[in-house]
Design an enzyme around this catalytic site. Structure first.
Site, PDB file in Angstrom:
ATOM      1  N   LYS A   9       0.855  -1.195   0.000  1.00  0.00           N
ATOM      2  CA  LYS A   9       0.000   0.000   0.000  1.00  0.00           C
ATOM      3  C   LYS A   9       0.892   1.247   0.000  1.00  0.00           C
ATOM      4  O   LYS A   9       1.024   1.936   1.014  1.00  0.00           O
ATOM      5  CB  LYS A   9      -0.975  -0.028   1.187  1.00  0.00           C
ATOM      6  CG  LYS A   9      -2.180  -0.930   0.897  1.00  0.00           C
ATOM      7  CD  LYS A   9      -3.253  -0.895   1.948  1.00  0.00           C
ATOM      8  CE  LYS A   9      -4.018   0.402   1.996  1.00  0.00           C
ATOM      9  NZ  LYS A   9      -5.052   0.537   0.932  1.00  0.00           N
ATOM     10  N   ASP A  20      -5.426  -3.836  -1.025  1.00  0.00           N
ATOM     11  CA  ASP A  20      -6.892  -3.922  -0.919  1.00  0.00           C
ATOM     12  C   ASP A  20      -7.502  -4.304  -2.269  1.00  0.00           C
ATOM     13  O   ASP A  20      -8.404  -5.142  -2.344  1.00  0.00           O
ATOM     14  CB  ASP A  20      -7.507  -2.619  -0.366  1.00  0.00           C
ATOM     15  CG  ASP A  20      -6.925  -1.364  -0.985  1.00  0.00           C
ATOM     16  OD1 ASP A  20      -5.883  -1.457  -1.684  1.00  0.00           O
ATOM     17  OD2 ASP A  20      -7.492  -0.283  -0.789  1.00  0.00           O
TER      18      ASP A  20
END
Ligand code: NAD
Length: 371
Positions: free
Chosen positions: A195, A228
């Site tokens: 991320k 995600d």
């Protein structure tokens, strides 16, 4: 003069269903002793609760010394209610953690393979998962599970908890190389998942993976994907993936998501690999993803396929025995096609078999395929 290659294996069956599934794997090892140009010598030892009962330690120094010397370790499973009251540092799972830590097994390989005969057992539509073959390469010895500080401070109603996510260049470098090397033997595609939009470790992760790719693996397709989004894509269109490389925390979650696409815990193998030492040997431990399943232990209900398939990974990654590993995989595929099922993967119209019945069937197929 004999040209037979010899390999030492340490078998750590552990607790619960561990000894049952290891017994079937031992039969498969014996089969390869009789049918290949490789000879495996096996040494059995205790780990987890069984080791605690015998020695008051879940991983004795003597066992660890053997673990450091052998060519590969096969590990069953540890844990169970019997040991809930033992001191925290002597709990069965501490034996597994010591093996991973002391042997510096930094690369956790978790294949998510969906056998066509089990596609109906997935929670996704069969056409989305049939023939699925993903390899998740998870960094196992760094990241937020180990970073310091790691603490809870304060008192009463207002406490503060801190976990620290730390990655250094060399840790990302070595796991990226494992992933690219793996992709070259498979579909030649790597998704690197982090991320970088919100985490400094994500920025460094992306930077290092990009650099390694440019320098040494430019012929492998590389895509960066936010963790995600990766989770979402795994359930939307899992067959787009070949190898996914990711950190310890995201890997923990993404590998469980990928695992459940394939049906049962009893089918999932894994490998934990370390560096190649000065003796030229790569430290490696192979184990099913599932635990000791105390609810079915001793009843002949355990599915031995994850353990047997872990030995298949051992053949492929420790001993470069790809042909033999393929043969074992074909035998398992055939047994499932023939409709044999342990209770965890039982479906209507199929034939229910016990743990040893599944072992018998896999050995029979190995004989068929090699005759
Ligand atoms: P588990 O994986 O042992 O079992 C979860 C469920 O899956 C149970 O219903 C079990 O019967 C079933 N299952 C698991 N493996 C199976 C197999 N091969 N065949 C058929 N069914 C199977 O997880 P749990 O129940 O949460 O944990 C039990 C114990 O195992 C705990 O002490 C836990 O700490 C330990 N554990 C150990 C490991 C390990 O050794 N690597 C991993 C996970 C959990």
């Amino acid at each position: 003069m004999s040209t037979m290659a010899t390999h030492d294996l340490l078998l750590l069956a552990g607790d619960g269903i561990g000894p049952e599934i290891m017994a079937q794997t031992k039969r498969v090892i014996d089969w390869f002793n009789d049918h290949s140009a490789h000879q495996f010598t096996t040494i059995d030892d205790l780990v987890g609760g069984a080791a605690y009962d015998a020695h008051k330690s879940p991983a004795t120094d003597e066992m660890m010394a053997k673990a450091g010397q052998v060519d590969a370790i096969l590990f069953g499973a540890v844990g169970g209610d019997k040991w809930t009251d033992v001191p925290y540092e002597a709990r069965p799972e501490a034996g597994l953690l010591r093996l991973r830590k002391d042997l510096e097994l930094f690369a956790n390989l978790r294949p998510a393979v969906c056998y066509p005969a089990l596609a109906q057992a997935s929670s996704l539509k069969p056409e989305l998962v049939e023939g699925l073959d993903i390899m998740i390469v998870r960094e196992l010895t760094g990241g937020v599970y180990f970073g310091e500080p790691k603490e809870i401070t304060g008192q009463g109603n207002e406490k503060r908890a801190v976990d620290t996510q730390v990655y250094e260049t060399h840790e990302i470098d070595r796991i990226a190389r494992v992933a690219f090397g793996m992709a070259k033997k498979r579909g030649n595609k790597v998704h690197s998942s982090e991320k970088h939009n919100v985490m400094a470790t994500g920025i460094l992760w992306k930077e290092v993976v990009t650099q390694i790719h440019k320098e040494d693996f430019a012929d492998v397709e590389l895509q960066h994907i936010l963790a995600d989004n990766c989770a979402m894509q795994l359930v939307r269109n899992p067959k787009q993936f070949d190898v996914i490389v990711t950190d310890n925390l995201f890997g923990d979650i993404l590998s469980d998501v990928a695992a459940m696409l394939t049906g049962s815990l009893g089918m999932l193998a894994s490998a934990s690999l370390g560096a190649v030492g000065t003796d030229g040997k790569m430290k490696a431990m192979y184990e099913p993803v599932h635990g000791s399943a105390p609810d079915i232990a001793g009843q002949g209900k355990a599915n031995p396929i994850a353990m047997i398939d872990s030995f298949g990974m051992c053949l492929r990654y420790s001993f470069d025995m790809g042909k033999e590993a393929d043969l074992l995989q074909q035998a398992i595929t055939k047994v499932l096609e023939n409709g044999l099922r342990t209770p965890d993967i039982m479906q209507e119209g199929m034939e229910l078999v016990s743990t040893s019945g599944m072992g018998d069937a896999i050995l029979a197929e190995l004989n068929n395929l090699s005759s």
